[in-house]
Design a protein around this motif. Structure first.
Motif, PDB file in Angstrom:
ATOM      1  N   SER A  38       8.567 -12.023   7.576  1.00  0.00           N
ATOM      2  CA  SER A  38       7.958 -13.319   7.941  1.00  0.00           C
ATOM      3  C   SER A  38       8.871 -14.061   8.916  1.00  0.00           C
ATOM      4  O   SER A  38      10.091 -13.957   8.828  1.00  0.00           O
ATOM      5  CB  SER A  38       7.759 -14.187   6.693  1.00  0.00           C
ATOM      6  OG  SER A  38       7.009 -13.489   5.738  1.00  0.00           O
ATOM      7  N   PRO A  39       8.278 -14.832   9.845  1.00  0.00           N
ATOM      8  CA  PRO A  39       9.107 -15.515  10.856  1.00  0.00           C
ATOM      9  C   PRO A  39      10.007 -16.624  10.298  1.00  0.00           C
ATOM     10  O   PRO A  39      10.978 -17.011  10.933  1.00  0.00           O
ATOM     11  CB  PRO A  39       8.082 -16.094  11.828  1.00  0.00           C
ATOM     12  CG  PRO A  39       6.790 -16.105  11.089  1.00  0.00           C
ATOM     13  CD  PRO A  39       6.846 -15.012  10.078  1.00  0.00           C
ATOM     14  N   VAL A  40       9.653 -17.132   9.133  1.00  0.00           N
ATOM     15  CA  VAL A  40      10.458 -18.217   8.539  1.00  0.00           C
ATOM     16  C   VAL A  40      10.876 -17.799   7.134  1.00  0.00           C
ATOM     17  O   VAL A  40      10.112 -17.149   6.411  1.00  0.00           O
ATOM     18  CB  VAL A  40       9.652 -19.539   8.489  1.00  0.00           C
ATOM     19  CG1 VAL A  40      10.415 -20.629   7.756  1.00  0.00           C
ATOM     20  CG2 VAL A  40       9.290 -20.009   9.891  1.00  0.00           C
ATOM     21  N   LYS A  73       3.467 -16.026   6.472  1.00  0.00           N
ATOM     22  CA  LYS A  73       4.193 -16.847   7.456  1.00  0.00           C
ATOM     23  C   LYS A  73       5.625 -17.149   7.013  1.00  0.00           C
ATOM     24  O   LYS A  73       6.483 -17.404   7.844  1.00  0.00           O
ATOM     25  CB  LYS A  73       3.459 -18.182   7.664  1.00  0.00           C
ATOM     26  CG  LYS A  73       2.075 -18.056   8.271  1.00  0.00           C
ATOM     27  CD  LYS A  73       1.432 -19.435   8.310  1.00  0.00           C
ATOM     28  CE  LYS A  73       0.011 -19.381   8.821  1.00  0.00           C
ATOM     29  NZ  LYS A  73      -0.663 -20.683   8.666  1.00  0.00           N
ATOM     30  N   VAL A  74       5.820 -17.175   5.711  1.00  0.00           N
ATOM     31  CA  VAL A  74       7.128 -17.584   5.174  1.00  0.00           C
ATOM     32  C   VAL A  74       7.549 -16.624   4.054  1.00  0.00           C
ATOM     33  O   VAL A  74       6.711 -16.222   3.240  1.00  0.00           O
ATOM     34  CB  VAL A  74       7.030 -19.030   4.622  1.00  0.00           C
ATOM     35  CG1 VAL A  74       8.264 -19.400   3.834  1.00  0.00           C
ATOM     36  CG2 VAL A  74       6.827 -20.038   5.750  1.00  0.00           C
ATOM     37  N   CYS A  75       8.819 -16.277   4.049  1.00  0.00           N
ATOM     38  CA  CYS A  75       9.372 -15.521   2.908  1.00  0.00           C
ATOM     39  C   CYS A  75      10.141 -16.524   2.054  1.00  0.00           C
ATOM     40  O   CYS A  75      11.027 -17.215   2.566  1.00  0.00           O
ATOM     41  CB  CYS A  75      10.302 -14.427   3.415  1.00  0.00           C
ATOM     42  SG  CYS A  75      11.488 -13.829   2.185  1.00  0.00           S
ATOM     43  N   VAL A  76       9.761 -16.647   0.805  1.00  0.00           N
ATOM     44  CA  VAL A  76      10.458 -17.578  -0.084  1.00  0.00           C
ATOM     45  C   VAL A  76      11.385 -16.786  -1.005  1.00  0.00           C
ATOM     46  O   VAL A  76      10.944 -15.875  -1.699  1.00  0.00           O
ATOM     47  CB  VAL A  76       9.466 -18.398  -0.948  1.00  0.00           C
ATOM     48  CG1 VAL A  76      10.228 -19.378  -1.825  1.00  0.00           C
ATOM     49  CG2 VAL A  76       8.471 -19.138  -0.078  1.00  0.00           C
ATOM     50  N   VAL A  77      12.654 -17.125  -0.959  1.00  0.00           N
ATOM     51  CA  VAL A  77      13.625 -16.483  -1.856  1.00  0.00           C
ATOM     52  C   VAL A  77      14.123 -17.555  -2.820  1.00  0.00           C
ATOM     53  O   VAL A  77      14.612 -18.600  -2.381  1.00  0.00           O
ATOM     54  CB  VAL A  77      14.824 -15.914  -1.058  1.00  0.00           C
ATOM     55  CG1 VAL A  77      15.858 -15.303  -1.992  1.00  0.00           C
ATOM     56  CG2 VAL A  77      14.351 -14.874  -0.052  1.00  0.00           C
ATOM     57  N   PHE A 198       7.455 -29.543   8.951  1.00  0.00           N
ATOM     58  CA  PHE A 198       8.641 -28.848   9.449  1.00  0.00           C
ATOM     59  C   PHE A 198       8.344 -27.347   9.612  1.00  0.00           C
ATOM     60  O   PHE A 198       8.685 -26.743  10.633  1.00  0.00           O
ATOM     61  CB  PHE A 198       9.809 -29.069   8.474  1.00  0.00           C
ATOM     62  CG  PHE A 198      11.085 -28.384   8.879  1.00  0.00           C
ATOM     63  CD1 PHE A 198      11.578 -28.494  10.172  1.00  0.00           C
ATOM     64  CD2 PHE A 198      11.795 -27.622   7.969  1.00  0.00           C
ATOM     65  CE1 PHE A 198      12.766 -27.852  10.546  1.00  0.00           C
ATOM     66  CE2 PHE A 198      12.980 -26.987   8.334  1.00  0.00           C
ATOM     67  CZ  PHE A 198      13.461 -27.103   9.628  1.00  0.00           C
ATOM     68  N   LEU A 199       7.676 -26.769   8.606  1.00  0.00           N
ATOM     69  CA  LEU A 199       7.353 -25.339   8.696  1.00  0.00           C
ATOM     70  C   LEU A 199       6.439 -25.061   9.886  1.00  0.00           C
ATOM     71  O   LEU A 199       6.643 -24.100  10.625  1.00  0.00           O
ATOM     72  CB  LEU A 199       6.690 -24.864   7.390  1.00  0.00           C
ATOM     73  CG  LEU A 199       7.578 -24.916   6.140  1.00  0.00           C
ATOM     74  CD1 LEU A 199       6.799 -24.477   4.907  1.00  0.00           C
ATOM     75  CD2 LEU A 199       8.819 -24.041   6.296  1.00  0.00           C
TER      76      LEU A 199
END
Lengths: 205, 147
Positions: A38-40, A73-77, A198-199
């Protein structure tokens, strides 16, 4: 002169190997939501017993999972940062969280939902398992209990905690957002409409 | 003379700090929105309004302090602004809210150190405002002496 060159080459090889190992470890981590490509990327340092983390997860991050992570769109760790000096049951909750992550993102989100939603309940007596048994099916609960025996879980939590200290995390929740080649550190609870602006700014070319 | 030198130092220090603080926020507007939001005091539309106007206000105020034009008004307004910041910061700290100070960019949680720093700046601004008003009155009295 030649031996000096040999030492230099050896030193370079060791450095390269260490970097490769660090990158391999980084890429081996799994997103609790979204894909590694994901880009973010959002890395959240969180404590299951912390009320602010509860608010951040339930009111903000759940929507981020639905609207950004599920869309790739986002990878959440989620990284464990149990504040054991003020939250006596946080480490045990972190063990359950990390074990669930080992089973997969679906199981992790069920466990995280249950732990944060029933935080008031298990925070008093440390009875975490009854809370999870009502959230997971029998098969997943069995797998989770089995996974809890894995000694590498504690090592992983210690690694997350050390990483938090190295990145000067002093409060929870603290999260790092990486996008467009930059990483930004944000402390505290942020409302979903504000975080999503922001995202979006990071996702627009 | 010593007070005059102190006034210069306070004016330039506050001016540069305000202009810098505003510039940092203007460069990263979304990050500043998140800092304002982390105080948990305002709804999203109010957060956005504050985050988009406050940095420009800081820049203008900083430049006014550096130049020294209408100093007594600029200093008084700085006292009000810093007072407002302090109330918000102490309120967040007292409520146990893990907020981002947002003072000079992101990633700085409110702590006793940030509270002490902003209190110092506030006292500096109070001194500047009081001294500027006293100076202004003294000059007016010299120009228009009372019989």
């Amino acid at each position: 002169m030649r031996s000096a060159m040999r030492y230099m080459i050896l030193a370079l090889l060791i450095c390269g190997w260490q970097q490769a190992a660090a990158i391999a470890q980084e890429s081996a981590e799994s997103c609790a939501g979204g894909k590694l490509t994901s880009p973010v990327k959002i890395e959240v340092f969180s404590d299951f017993q912390c009320p602010s983390c509860r608010e951040f997860y339930l009111n903000t991050m759940r929507q981020v999972f639905t609207n950004y992570a599920d869309a790739g769109k986002v990878c959440v760790v989620y990284r464990e940062f149990p504040l054991t000096n003020i939250h006596p049951h946080a480490f045990e909750a972190a063990r359950y969280g990390h074990a669930a992550l080992g089973l997969g993102p679906r199981q992790w989100s069920l466990v995280a939902d249950a732990l944060f939603s029933a935080q008031d309940k298990w925070s008093k007596d440390g009875q975490i398992e009854p809370v999870l048994s009502s959230a997971l099916n029998a098969e997943d609960l069995g797998k989770l209990k089995e996974k809890m025996k894995d000694p590498s879980i504690e090592a992983a939590i210690t690694r997350d905690t050390e990483m938090a200290r190295a990145r000067q995390v002093t409060a929870t929740p603290t999260f790092f957002v990486t996008g467009k080649g930059k990483t930004q550190k944000i402390v505290g609870v942020v409302q979903y409409p504000i975080l999503s602006r922001f995202l979006d700014s990071l996702l627009t070319p | 003379m010593a007070l005059r030198i102190l006034q210069w130092i306070a004016r330039l220090a506050l001016g540069v700090l305000f202009a810098y603080a505003g510039y940092v926020k203007v460069r990263e507007p979304f990050l500043f929105e998140m800092s304002v939001d982390s105080y948990q005091l305002f709804s999203p539309p109010v957060v956005i309004l504050i985050a988009r106007t406050l940095p420009w206000l800081e820049i203008v105020l900083g430049l006014l302090l550096i130049v020294g034009w209408q100093l007594r008004y600029a200093a008084s307004f700085t006292v009000l602004l810093l007072g407002g910041f302090l109330v918000a910061m102490f309120s967040a700290y007292a409520r146990g809210v893990e907020a981002n100070c947002g003072c000079f960019g992101p990633g700085e949680p409110i702590s006793p150190a940030t509270l002490a720093r902003d209190s110092g700046l506030f006292l500096c601004a109070v001194f500047l405002a009081v001294y500027s008003w006293k100076n202004h009155r003294a000059r007016r009295a010299a120009v228009h002496p009372v019989a």
